[in-house]
Design a protein around this motif. Structure first.
Motif, mmCIF file in Angstrom:
data_model
loop_
_atom_site.group_PDB
_atom_site.id
_atom_site.type_symbol
_atom_site.label_atom_id
_atom_site.label_comp_id
_atom_site.label_asym_id
_atom_site.label_seq_id
_atom_site.Cartn_x
_atom_site.Cartn_y
_atom_site.Cartn_z
ATOM 1 N N TYR G 4 -35.371 -17.150 101.255
ATOM 2 C CA TYR G 4 -35.203 -16.608 102.598
ATOM 3 C C TYR G 4 -36.138 -15.418 102.798
ATOM 4 C CZ TYR G 4 -31.018 -19.391 102.228
ATOM 5 O OH TYR G 4 -30.163 -20.445 102.027
ATOM 6 N N LYS G 5 -36.573 -15.234 104.029
ATOM 7 C CA LYS G 5 -37.377 -14.058 104.377
ATOM 8 C C LYS G 5 -36.583 -13.182 105.330
ATOM 9 C CE LYS G 5 -41.788 -12.551 106.349
ATOM 10 N NZ LYS G 5 -43.068 -12.951 106.965
ATOM 11 N N LEU G 6 -36.649 -11.878 105.120
ATOM 12 C CA LEU G 6 -35.978 -10.940 106.022
ATOM 13 C C LEU G 6 -37.012 -10.212 106.852
ATOM 14 C CD1 LEU G 6 -34.209 -10.612 103.057
ATOM 15 C CD2 LEU G 6 -32.748 -9.502 104.751
ATOM 16 N N ILE G 7 -36.742 -10.073 108.137
ATOM 17 C CA ILE G 7 -37.578 -9.207 108.956
ATOM 18 C C ILE G 7 -36.684 -8.138 109.566
ATOM 19 C CG2 ILE G 7 -39.361 -10.922 109.423
ATOM 20 C CD1 ILE G 7 -38.149 -11.195 112.231
ATOM 21 N N GLU G 8 -37.289 -6.965 109.791
ATOM 22 C CA GLU G 8 -36.532 -5.818 110.280
ATOM 23 C C GLU G 8 -36.855 -5.590 111.755
ATOM 24 O OE1 GLU G 8 -35.147 -1.735 108.126
ATOM 25 O OE2 GLU G 8 -37.257 -2.190 108.082
ATOM 26 N N VAL G 25 -30.934 -10.058 117.588
ATOM 27 C CA VAL G 25 -30.796 -11.422 117.069
ATOM 28 C C VAL G 25 -31.332 -12.434 118.070
ATOM 29 C CG1 VAL G 25 -29.142 -13.192 116.351
ATOM 30 C CG2 VAL G 25 -28.856 -10.817 115.591
ATOM 31 N N GLN G 29 -34.483 -15.092 117.698
ATOM 32 C CA GLN G 29 -34.316 -16.555 117.807
ATOM 33 C C GLN G 29 -35.306 -17.209 118.767
ATOM 34 O OE1 GLN G 29 -29.976 -16.821 118.437
ATOM 35 N NE2 GLN G 29 -29.882 -17.825 116.449
ATOM 36 N N LEU G 35 -32.248 -18.924 111.673
ATOM 37 C CA LEU G 35 -31.768 -17.611 111.249
ATOM 38 C C LEU G 35 -30.403 -17.803 110.596
ATOM 39 C CD1 LEU G 35 -32.641 -15.120 114.131
ATOM 40 C CD2 LEU G 35 -33.830 -15.512 111.986
ATOM 41 N N LYS G 36 -30.184 -17.153 109.444
ATOM 42 C CA LYS G 36 -28.968 -17.409 108.675
ATOM 43 C C LYS G 36 -27.992 -16.228 108.668
ATOM 44 C CE LYS G 36 -29.843 -21.594 107.216
ATOM 45 N NZ LYS G 36 -29.153 -22.682 107.907
ATOM 46 N N TRP G 37 -28.495 -15.018 108.462
ATOM 47 C CA TRP G 37 -27.578 -13.878 108.429
ATOM 48 C C TRP G 37 -28.285 -12.623 108.907
ATOM 49 C CZ3 TRP G 37 -29.831 -15.129 103.640
ATOM 50 C CH2 TRP G 37 -30.399 -14.082 102.944
ATOM 51 N N LEU G 38 -27.503 -11.571 109.161
ATOM 52 C CA LEU G 38 -28.064 -10.281 109.564
ATOM 53 C C LEU G 38 -27.400 -9.159 108.768
ATOM 54 C CD1 LEU G 38 -26.693 -8.768 112.851
ATOM 55 C CD2 LEU G 38 -25.607 -10.741 111.766
ATOM 56 N N GLU G 39 -28.104 -8.044 108.651
ATOM 57 C CA GLU G 39 -27.587 -6.833 108.013
ATOM 58 C C GLU G 39 -27.892 -5.668 108.959
ATOM 59 O OE1 GLU G 39 -29.581 -6.494 104.238
ATOM 60 O OE2 GLU G 39 -29.276 -8.607 103.745
ATOM 61 N N VAL G 40 -26.874 -4.912 109.345
ATOM 62 C CA VAL G 40 -27.086 -3.755 110.218
ATOM 63 C C VAL G 40 -27.492 -2.566 109.343
ATOM 64 C CG1 VAL G 40 -26.070 -2.213 111.937
ATOM 65 C CG2 VAL G 40 -25.397 -4.625 111.868
ATOM 66 N N LYS G 60 -31.678 -6.202 109.936
ATOM 67 C CA LYS G 60 -32.510 -7.187 109.248
ATOM 68 C C LYS G 60 -31.929 -8.567 109.523
ATOM 69 C CE LYS G 60 -34.015 -4.134 105.523
ATOM 70 N NZ LYS G 60 -34.065 -3.887 104.072
ATOM 71 N N VAL G 61 -32.803 -9.521 109.866
ATOM 72 C CA VAL G 61 -32.356 -10.908 110.034
ATOM 73 C C VAL G 61 -33.100 -11.767 109.022
ATOM 74 C CG1 VAL G 61 -31.763 -10.652 112.466
ATOM 75 C CG2 VAL G 61 -34.056 -11.399 111.841
#
Lengths: 68, 68, 68, 68, 68, 68, 68, 68, 68, 68, 68, 68
Positions: G4-8, G25, G29, G35-40, G60-61
């Protein structure tokens, strides 16, 4: 939707950190069902005369709390 | 002097964290050339009935941006 | 009661992070006796054409200072 | 309202950290328009025989994503 | 492969943080050979009547430990 | 013995981070006497068409509270 | 197994942090599938005369990189 | 260029975290003019018999210090 | 201007954390002169049948390196 | 509901950290009424020839802001 | 005086983070009495085709342990 | 080799932080046998008219899980 509980464990091994992490999960599974995920928090260890004598991995494991 | 760009990846493996970290790097190398270094950011995972079912390693990998 | 001193090292390996951590401890033991514990601080590495070419593990190792 | 994307860079310089930070921004501006702000994340460097031979500044730069 | 040791220093200067960081490295090089890299950890300082009277930069410097 | 109070400021500059840090201290000294030390907390900035247009340095400055 | 790749991103809203997070988000899209998950990561904002005028949520998504 | 001062507040609400954050900003605006931005630092709360009885949001708000 | 070196110690005590911190400083002073300041990094301990059996305080102590 | 303001202080003592923390609170109470809680942020100190000569405790103290 | 125990939960919701936090508290109250406070630790979530499909809030909740 | 479980407590005292930490450990020992170590996580407190009225120490205590 579900709520999850996390508990914090320190797994140990004479072999490696990978093994210490797995031991923590396996020991948690002896009493807890439905473990869903883990988070590795910290890696420490004891050193003996021949190098690392005990690998210690602090992990959090999460399991589902049943909501009626 | 050069400028480098970092991208953040989560590599996964059924085998170990070492393998998950390597998978992230190998997958990055399929599209990015000149990867220079990596930083391990976080270790997590999924747990199945037989222990850890998916090792997840969040890593940053860095590559050179060409400056004319 | 004893006082301990910690020194910070970066161990390296061509093989794995487990190996890099062990190399740091083994090299410390060449000159320091009575190493008691270690703390893993950071995992980084160099990337070559074939994936990770150098695993780098920053660790702290602790040893007892003699108190008369 | 706008959404912004952040990318992480390591700028380098033979002169100073101020210069390394500016180099990261300038290199980003070669391909990205509308850079809005930066965040300095980390300062590291290489040391040669005459002191610091390469100043390294890890920065995040943010730019607007167009939303139709 | 090599093992590196890090030592933590606070360099000071009457002029600037860039200068304080360089002073730490230069003073380390008086007794340590083969310094390889530095990490800037913290910036503090004393304030006098005319503004900042002492710039203080906490840095870690790394050097190779010889492994026979 | 004395008690000190810390206040948090963001100093800005068109020139450099060193200058932004000094501006925060100088502006604090216009109303506060007996500033003793500073701690640099964060470095950010705005980017314009020609690179960094405003250097922003978040700092804490400390001054003595009189205790009779 | 997947990588997976995360972008901020920083999403913004005039209404609330919940809305700012959702905007980030939704904008992601528009160009990224799966897109699988997010982190605040961080919550900030601008303040106007009538209180908060822009809610800013750094997130981060993560999305799957195809591995053949 | 301007210098900004940050003050740290804990806003509270019986309704939600969004409301607690807004209350902190509104209360700050009763005595401080020219508030420019906020940073959310921490979310806590009290729990009563019916769930969360007080939402607590620690925020920093920034305002411009006049420089003649 | 001077450069300072920091070393990291874990002081121990059967009595209290205050005592453990002081023991680390006292033991450092047996071999190091001109200690200038300390920073408390971490508090841990061993627990025996009667409560805490060993208080452990990780501290950094700083001393001046002579610059000719 | 109330809003609280936090201020950051460094209390000092020749005796102990417990005393330094209490001194910060007592000095704050000379000018601020209705202090509600404290948070200990950092423990540092000066070292003299006979061990620790000044214990320094950075604390935040919170008090209620009146809302009409 | 009392001692409190904290447990760590991840509450989830299809609606919002505010709701996810409240769900964690409500589920904890089904088996634990005398919950006193909460601390929000982390906000994450799953993303579906229509945006965020599951809001996840990691919280700690604290309750009193009876001391006879 | 053993696996350990950590639980998080907040001990309180009217006297001191040392006492609050000890109270947490003593209360844990009323129901848990074989406590092995503790980690001090956070120090907070309530303030009354005469200074600190309740010292609060958040600690983690670890005990061995029996593995057959």
């Amino acid at each position: 939707m579900s709520t999850y509980k996390l508990i914090e464990l320190v797994g140990t091994s004479k072999v490696s950190y990978e093994d210490a992490i797995n031991n923590a999960v396996k020991d948690a599974q002896k009493t807890l069902h439905d473990l869903k995920w883990l988070e590795v928090v910290e890696l420490r260890g004891h050193i003996g005369e021949e190098g690392i004598s005990e690998y210690q991995a602090k992990v959090k494991v999460a399991f589902k709390i049943v909501r009626e």
